[in-house]
Design a protein around this motif. Sequence first.
Motif, PDB file in Angstrom:
ATOM      1  N   GLU A  88       0.806  -1.211   0.000  1.00  0.00           N
ATOM      2  CA  GLU A  88       0.000   0.000   0.000  1.00  0.00           C
ATOM      3  C   GLU A  88       0.845   1.270   0.000  1.00  0.00           C
ATOM      4  O   GLU A  88       0.318   2.376  -0.139  1.00  0.00           O
ATOM      5  CB  GLU A  88      -0.942  -0.007   1.208  1.00  0.00           C
ATOM      6  CG  GLU A  88      -2.005  -1.094   1.134  1.00  0.00           C
ATOM      7  CD  GLU A  88      -3.158  -0.848   2.091  1.00  0.00           C
ATOM      8  OE1 GLU A  88      -3.288   0.299   2.569  1.00  0.00           O
ATOM      9  OE2 GLU A  88      -3.914  -1.790   2.343  1.00  0.00           O
ATOM     10  N   ARG A 138      -1.469   3.407   7.212  1.00  0.00           N
ATOM     11  CA  ARG A 138      -0.523   2.312   7.464  1.00  0.00           C
ATOM     12  C   ARG A 138       0.709   2.887   8.160  1.00  0.00           C
ATOM     13  O   ARG A 138       1.821   2.890   7.647  1.00  0.00           O
ATOM     14  CB  ARG A 138      -0.135   1.607   6.159  1.00  0.00           C
ATOM     15  CG  ARG A 138      -1.291   1.171   5.277  1.00  0.00           C
ATOM     16  CD  ARG A 138      -2.233   0.247   5.992  1.00  0.00           C
ATOM     17  NE  ARG A 138      -1.596  -0.978   6.459  1.00  0.00           N
ATOM     18  CZ  ARG A 138      -2.260  -1.971   7.032  1.00  0.00           C
ATOM     19  NH1 ARG A 138      -3.579  -1.871   7.229  1.00  0.00           N
ATOM     20  NH2 ARG A 138      -1.619  -3.052   7.429  1.00  0.00           N
ATOM     21  N   ARG A 164      -3.146   9.223   4.720  1.00  0.00           N
ATOM     22  CA  ARG A 164      -4.032   8.825   3.625  1.00  0.00           C
ATOM     23  C   ARG A 164      -4.292   7.331   3.572  1.00  0.00           C
ATOM     24  O   ARG A 164      -5.385   6.909   3.216  1.00  0.00           O
ATOM     25  CB  ARG A 164      -3.461   9.323   2.291  1.00  0.00           C
ATOM     26  CG  ARG A 164      -3.791  10.802   2.076  1.00  0.00           C
ATOM     27  CD  ARG A 164      -2.817  11.517   1.175  1.00  0.00           C
ATOM     28  NE  ARG A 164      -3.239  12.917   1.005  1.00  0.00           N
ATOM     29  CZ  ARG A 164      -3.085  13.857   1.915  1.00  0.00           C
ATOM     30  NH1 ARG A 164      -2.514  13.558   3.080  1.00  0.00           N
ATOM     31  NH2 ARG A 164      -3.496  15.096   1.697  1.00  0.00           N
ATOM     32  N   ASN A 165      -3.317   6.515   3.889  1.00  0.00           N
ATOM     33  CA  ASN A 165      -3.581   5.072   3.863  1.00  0.00           C
ATOM     34  C   ASN A 165      -3.635   4.441   5.261  1.00  0.00           C
ATOM     35  O   ASN A 165      -3.925   3.248   5.382  1.00  0.00           O
ATOM     36  CB  ASN A 165      -2.530   4.350   3.007  1.00  0.00           C
ATOM     37  CG  ASN A 165      -1.132   4.432   3.581  1.00  0.00           C
ATOM     38  OD1 ASN A 165      -0.916   4.886   4.701  1.00  0.00           O
ATOM     39  ND2 ASN A 165      -0.154   3.980   2.812  1.00  0.00           N
ATOM     40  N   TYR A 168       2.737   5.663  -3.382  1.00  0.00           N
ATOM     41  CA  TYR A 168       3.307   6.903  -2.862  1.00  0.00           C
ATOM     42  C   TYR A 168       4.835   6.930  -2.969  1.00  0.00           C
ATOM     43  O   TYR A 168       5.490   7.726  -2.290  1.00  0.00           O
ATOM     44  CB  TYR A 168       2.904   7.072  -1.390  1.00  0.00           C
ATOM     45  CG  TYR A 168       1.415   7.122  -1.161  1.00  0.00           C
ATOM     46  CD1 TYR A 168       0.700   8.295  -1.344  1.00  0.00           C
ATOM     47  CD2 TYR A 168       0.721   5.974  -0.777  1.00  0.00           C
ATOM     48  CE1 TYR A 168      -0.664   8.343  -1.136  1.00  0.00           C
ATOM     49  CE2 TYR A 168      -0.649   6.008  -0.576  1.00  0.00           C
ATOM     50  CZ  TYR A 168      -1.341   7.196  -0.754  1.00  0.00           C
ATOM     51  OH  TYR A 168      -2.708   7.235  -0.552  1.00  0.00           O
TER      52      TYR A 168
END
Length: 220
Positions: A9, A186, A183-184, A13
């Motif tokens: 993920e 994680r 944003r993710n 990016y």
Amino acid sequence: MTYKLQFAELLPYWDVLLHGLIFTIVLTIVSTIGGIAVGTAGAAARTFGPKWLDPIVAAYVEIIRNTPFIVQLFFIFFGLPAAGVKLSETAAAFLAMVVNLGAYSTEIIRAGIEAVPKGHLEAAESLAMTRMQILRHVVLKQAFQKIYPALASQIIIVMLGSAVVSQISAEDLTYAANYIQSRNFRAFEVYLVVALLYLLLAIAARAVLRGIGRVIFPKA
């Protein structure tokens, strides 16, 4: 409850991480050049300059060395606009890094200058060399050779401390990590990767500085 790692993920990016990595490298290089220039000037002023200049440089060194870097950064970015000096996030980050490293390198370089044998200075004076000629041709190379390991370590410390500039939205590696995890979500994966990148940066910087030292100061 088990946590499943999902490094995949982070792939969307990769460009954000690359941008942050490049910014951190450039920030380190520029602040190193600027900081050593300031430190050399400060050390020379305290050692060879007029007496009235010594307390001014000493005050600068003490203020910077005894206040947190983040406070210095905030003063430059948030405080100076009140005096009519407004800087961008990037300019403030560069200036804060140079000012910080300049103060520490001033004392490191001054210690090197004071370690130069007095006989060398007396010999240079007997040849009617000016203070600037003595500083340039006799003192500085010997001084830097003596303090190079300490100066290299300080550069690494300042580079790692540059993570603080993300607090004013300067787009360094830590800023990239904050952006991605917001944003993710994680956070574990993001900060683990960024921590490893900082580790690799520190190792690479140390190797580069060691190589530069061997070129500039070859063993007899």
